[in-house]
Structures are given as C-alpha cells and as structure tokens.
Design a protein around this motif. Structure first.
Motif, mmCIF file in Angstrom:
data_model
loop_
_atom_site.group_PDB
_atom_site.id
_atom_site.type_symbol
_atom_site.label_atom_id
_atom_site.label_comp_id
_atom_site.label_asym_id
_atom_site.label_seq_id
_atom_site.Cartn_x
_atom_site.Cartn_y
_atom_site.Cartn_z
ATOM 1 N N MET A 1 -77.225 5.174 63.365
ATOM 2 C CA MET A 1 -77.309 6.638 63.394
ATOM 3 C C MET A 1 -78.697 7.052 63.856
ATOM 4 O O MET A 1 -79.698 6.625 63.304
ATOM 5 C CB MET A 1 -77.028 7.207 62.007
ATOM 6 C CG MET A 1 -77.154 8.722 61.935
ATOM 7 S SD MET A 1 -76.764 9.355 60.291
ATOM 8 C CE MET A 1 -77.078 11.093 60.528
ATOM 9 N N THR A 2 -78.770 7.883 64.875
ATOM 10 C CA THR A 2 -80.030 8.383 65.387
ATOM 11 C C THR A 2 -80.293 9.772 64.830
ATOM 12 O O THR A 2 -79.419 10.640 64.855
ATOM 13 C CB THR A 2 -80.015 8.439 66.921
ATOM 14 O OG1 THR A 2 -79.694 7.145 67.433
ATOM 15 C CG2 THR A 2 -81.365 8.871 67.455
ATOM 16 N N GLN A 3 -81.510 9.987 64.335
ATOM 17 C CA GLN A 3 -81.877 11.261 63.742
ATOM 18 C C GLN A 3 -82.840 12.014 64.651
ATOM 19 O O GLN A 3 -83.487 11.430 65.520
ATOM 20 C CB GLN A 3 -82.521 11.041 62.378
ATOM 21 C CG GLN A 3 -81.600 10.392 61.354
ATOM 22 C CD GLN A 3 -82.323 10.144 60.038
ATOM 23 O OE1 GLN A 3 -83.410 9.581 60.010
ATOM 24 N NE2 GLN A 3 -81.714 10.574 58.947
ATOM 25 N N VAL A 4 -82.931 13.323 64.405
ATOM 26 C CA VAL A 4 -83.845 14.186 65.159
ATOM 27 C C VAL A 4 -84.670 14.993 64.168
ATOM 28 O O VAL A 4 -84.131 15.583 63.224
ATOM 29 C CB VAL A 4 -83.081 15.138 66.098
ATOM 30 C CG1 VAL A 4 -84.055 16.036 66.859
ATOM 31 C CG2 VAL A 4 -82.206 14.346 67.069
ATOM 32 N N GLY A 5 -85.984 14.986 64.371
ATOM 33 C CA GLY A 5 -86.878 15.772 63.543
ATOM 34 C C GLY A 5 -87.754 16.670 64.391
ATOM 35 O O GLY A 5 -87.790 16.568 65.617
ATOM 36 N N ARG A 209 -88.092 3.073 62.892
ATOM 37 C CA ARG A 209 -88.786 3.184 64.174
ATOM 38 C C ARG A 209 -88.563 4.576 64.746
ATOM 39 O O ARG A 209 -87.431 4.989 64.992
ATOM 40 C CB ARG A 209 -88.270 2.127 65.148
ATOM 41 C CG ARG A 209 -88.425 0.704 64.639
ATOM 42 C CD ARG A 209 -87.688 -0.283 65.513
ATOM 43 N NE ARG A 209 -87.725 -1.629 64.930
ATOM 44 C CZ ARG A 209 -87.126 -2.693 65.459
ATOM 45 N NH1 ARG A 209 -86.433 -2.568 66.588
ATOM 46 N NH2 ARG A 209 -87.206 -3.857 64.857
ATOM 47 N N SER A 210 -89.664 5.275 64.970
ATOM 48 C CA SER A 210 -89.562 6.628 65.517
ATOM 49 C C SER A 210 -90.366 6.743 66.796
ATOM 50 O O SER A 210 -91.298 5.976 67.045
ATOM 51 C CB SER A 210 -90.047 7.667 64.491
ATOM 52 O OG SER A 210 -91.415 7.489 64.176
ATOM 53 N N ASP A 275 -84.767 4.894 65.735
ATOM 54 C CA ASP A 275 -84.012 5.482 64.632
ATOM 55 C C ASP A 275 -84.183 6.992 64.534
ATOM 56 O O ASP A 275 -83.312 7.684 64.015
ATOM 57 C CB ASP A 275 -84.459 4.861 63.300
ATOM 58 C CG ASP A 275 -84.259 3.361 63.256
ATOM 59 O OD1 ASP A 275 -83.119 2.914 63.492
ATOM 60 O OD2 ASP A 275 -85.239 2.630 62.996
ATOM 61 N N LEU A 276 -85.324 7.486 65.016
ATOM 62 C CA LEU A 276 -85.658 8.897 64.836
ATOM 63 C C LEU A 276 -86.483 9.386 66.017
ATOM 64 O O LEU A 276 -87.449 8.728 66.416
ATOM 65 C CB LEU A 276 -86.471 9.068 63.538
ATOM 66 C CG LEU A 276 -87.143 10.409 63.277
ATOM 67 C CD1 LEU A 276 -86.108 11.494 63.012
ATOM 68 C CD2 LEU A 276 -88.114 10.308 62.092
ATOM 69 N N PHE A 277 -86.101 10.539 66.554
ATOM 70 C CA PHE A 277 -86.903 11.211 67.577
ATOM 71 C C PHE A 277 -87.607 12.395 66.924
ATOM 72 O O PHE A 277 -86.951 13.298 66.398
ATOM 73 C CB PHE A 277 -86.030 11.701 68.734
ATOM 74 C CG PHE A 277 -85.392 10.596 69.523
ATOM 75 C CD1 PHE A 277 -86.137 9.846 70.425
ATOM 76 C CD2 PHE A 277 -84.044 10.296 69.357
ATOM 77 C CE1 PHE A 277 -85.551 8.816 71.150
ATOM 78 C CE2 PHE A 277 -83.458 9.263 70.078
ATOM 79 C CZ PHE A 277 -84.218 8.528 70.973
ATOM 80 N N MET A 278 -88.940 12.386 66.956
ATOM 81 C CA MET A 278 -89.722 13.512 66.455
ATOM 82 C C MET A 278 -90.145 14.358 67.644
ATOM 83 O O MET A 278 -90.909 13.907 68.508
ATOM 84 C CB MET A 278 -90.951 13.016 65.689
ATOM 85 C CG MET A 278 -90.634 12.368 64.353
ATOM 86 S SD MET A 278 -89.711 13.431 63.202
ATOM 87 C CE MET A 278 -90.771 14.881 63.122
ATOM 88 N N LEU A 279 -89.628 15.578 67.711
ATOM 89 C CA LEU A 279 -89.828 16.433 68.877
ATOM 90 C C LEU A 279 -90.903 17.481 68.610
ATOM 91 O O LEU A 279 -90.770 18.316 67.714
ATOM 92 C CB LEU A 279 -88.512 17.124 69.245
ATOM 93 C CG LEU A 279 -87.325 16.191 69.543
ATOM 94 C CD1 LEU A 279 -86.116 17.011 69.961
ATOM 95 C CD2 LEU A 279 -87.686 15.166 70.612
ATOM 96 N N GLN A 280 -91.976 17.423 69.392
ATOM 97 C CA GLN A 280 -93.021 18.435 69.306
ATOM 98 C C GLN A 280 -92.442 19.783 69.743
ATOM 99 O O GLN A 280 -91.915 19.913 70.843
ATOM 100 C CB GLN A 280 -94.201 18.064 70.187
ATOM 101 C CG GLN A 280 -94.963 16.839 69.712
ATOM 102 C CD GLN A 280 -95.892 16.318 70.793
ATOM 103 O OE1 GLN A 280 -95.421 15.917 71.861
ATOM 104 N NE2 GLN A 280 -97.182 16.316 70.529
#
Length: 302
Positions: A1-5, A209-210, A275-280
């Motif tokens: 599962m891929t998350q977005v922050g 891992r992000s 695992d996670l994309f942190m979007l500015q």
C-alpha cells in the motif's frame, strides 16, 4: 500500500490561519502524514515571508487534528538541547495521542544559524551531535515524566551518505526519507541501506521508505498552467519562466499532471519500494489541490 502525505515548508509564508486550515484539510481528507520543515527564516531569500515556529505549530496541530500522523520532517539537533527537544516531542506526542513522528537531522543551513546566533559547527561535529543527541533524547524519555504516548517515539532520518547517514538510519530510524524523485538514485541508496541493515542483523523492511518531492496538479492544461504560474511566484528559480516552461522544467523532478497522470507515475515509483510520498505543498491557500489529491490520486495508488 502506497501512502501520500503533505509537507509544508513553513518558512515560506506559513501563518497561523493557514496552518489551522491546512491541519483541518489534511486530517479530514485522509492524508497519511502532515509534516513541517523546521527552519527559522525563508530559504528563498525572502525574509519578509511569515515563518511560524515549528514545535509551537506541532503542539497546535496535535489539538487541531484527530487521526493524521504529524511531525517535523527534519528538526536540526543544533537548534535545541537534545533533552529539551525530547521534552517538547514527548509533550506533542502525548497531546496527539501518540501520532508524532520525530524527524531529526544534523542541520545544514549556515545562514539561518548566523542570523539567529546559533553555533554552526563543522560537518563532522554536527553529525557527532546528531548521534549523541539521539541517545540523549531516548534517555530523557526513559528518565523523565510525563512520558510520550509511544515510548520511544519513532524517528525519521533522511539522507544518502553511505559512511555515516545510512548506517545511522539502519541503527535508529523507523523511517528513511530520500529527498528527490530520482529512481536510479533511490534504487542505489536502498541497496546501501539494505547492506547497512544486513551488517547489524536488521530486517530492512522494518524501515519505512519515503520520498519527498513536490507536485503541480490540474484537471486540465488550463488548471496546470494556472498553478504553475502561482508556483513560479514562490520559487525564485522558476520566476523568469512561463507557465508552460515551469511545467516542462518540473516534469521529471516533481509529480506534474492530471490526477490520473500523477497516480500512474506514483504507481511506477512505488514499484521501487516507496511506501510514502511526502508532497511539498507550496501553494498554502490552495485547498482545491489537496482535495484533488485526496479524492482522485490517493484512491488510485492505495
């Protein structure tokens, strides 16, 4: 599962009204994490931009949100004594009911240290202070009260150095962050991290891992151009470009496109083990962009 922050560069115009609204939106819309930079002044040569202090804002975020993970992307160990940082983190974690992720780093921006009269040591000294600071933070959580809701609070450490950073990630971190959307570089650093984990007998998949990057989203070309024009007003390197030039310039390093196009790129990147994309989120008043991500991108990548 891929998350977005969502990652907020608080030194580039964040004020209390904007922060309250972003906290409410990110929490209600279903993002996995809401993080803040910990800087004291604009890094884009715009000293008149608002910059609210990171840990004060996180304490309020703990009250203004109900479910989302919160935390600093990187809090420099040079800014605060480690024992004081430990107490601040414990307080925010308790207020949030155990939702704090503590991102820590050695500190890197010489100018803000100079402006605020904060000692700026050599690179080796700063990294030594980071390593010893992590130890002191954990000792403080164990020896003082009240304790964090989660003890120890999970640590986030970013970076790519094979000599000291990635071995430290292997020893101490619950999450590792790679700060560019570069598949080859990510793949290479993952291999180094996995070897560091093997050296100490840790399962590398116990480390989340992000990847941190930014985005420009639009339902059509017109919306994309409009947001590109707004972003160019914030980032100096883009200011001389037309909207179409901004879109072209950012296409390979950010997520740029319609919701379907961004979701497809995220799915491809996730195959590398992200695992996670942190979007500015540079457009601090653009709640519509957050809704587009939440309603059309997150369901397509989850």
């Amino acid at each position: 599962m891929t998350q977005v922050g969502i990652m907020i560069e608080g030194q580039e115009g964040l004020n209390w009204e904007r922060w309250r609204r972003i906290c409410s939106d990110a929490d209600a819309l279903g993002f996995a994490s809401l993080r803040r930079s910990d800087h004291l002044i604009s890094l884009m040569n715009a000293p008149d931009r608002d910059c609210i202090e990171c840990w004060t804002s996180l304490a309020l975020a703990a009250e203004w949100t109900k479910r989302i993970e919160i935390g600093p992307m990187v809090t420099p160990m040079t800014f605060r004594f480690p024992g004081v940082l430990a107490k601040q983190a414990a307080a925010v974690d308790a207020l949030s009911g155990g939702r704090l992720l503590l991102g820590v780093g050695a500190g890197w921006n010489a100018n803000e240290h100079s402006v605020f009269d904060i000692p700026f040591y050599t690179e080796r000294e700063r990294f030594d202070r980071l390593e010893s600071g992590i130890k002191k933070v954990r000792e403080t959580w164990n020896s003082t009260s009240p304790k964090p809701a989660r003890n120890p609070i999970p640590l986030l450490i970013g970076g790519k150095g094979a000599k000291r950073t990635l071995p430290l990630v292997a020893r101490e971190a619950a999450e590792w962050n790679h700060s560019t959307l570069n598949p080859d570089a990510f793949r290479d650093r993952v291999a180094v991290l996995e070897q560091c984990c093997a050296d100490i007998g840790r399962d590398p998949r116990t480390i989340k891992r992000s990847v941190m990057t930014s985005y420009i989203i639009g339902r059509d070309r017109s919306e994309l151009r409009e947001r590109a024009a707004q972003v160019s007003k914030i980032i100096p390197a883009l200011q001389a470009m037309t909207p179409d030039q901004v879109l072209e310039n950012r296409n390979n390093v950010w997520f740029v496109g319609t919701p379907d196009e961004i979701a497809e790129r995220m799915r491809e990147a996730a195959k590398l083990g992200v695992d996670l994309f942190m979007l500015q989120h540079f457009l601090l008043d653009d709640g519509d962009a957050l809704r587009l991500l939440a309603e059309e991108v997150i369901p397509a990548v989850a």
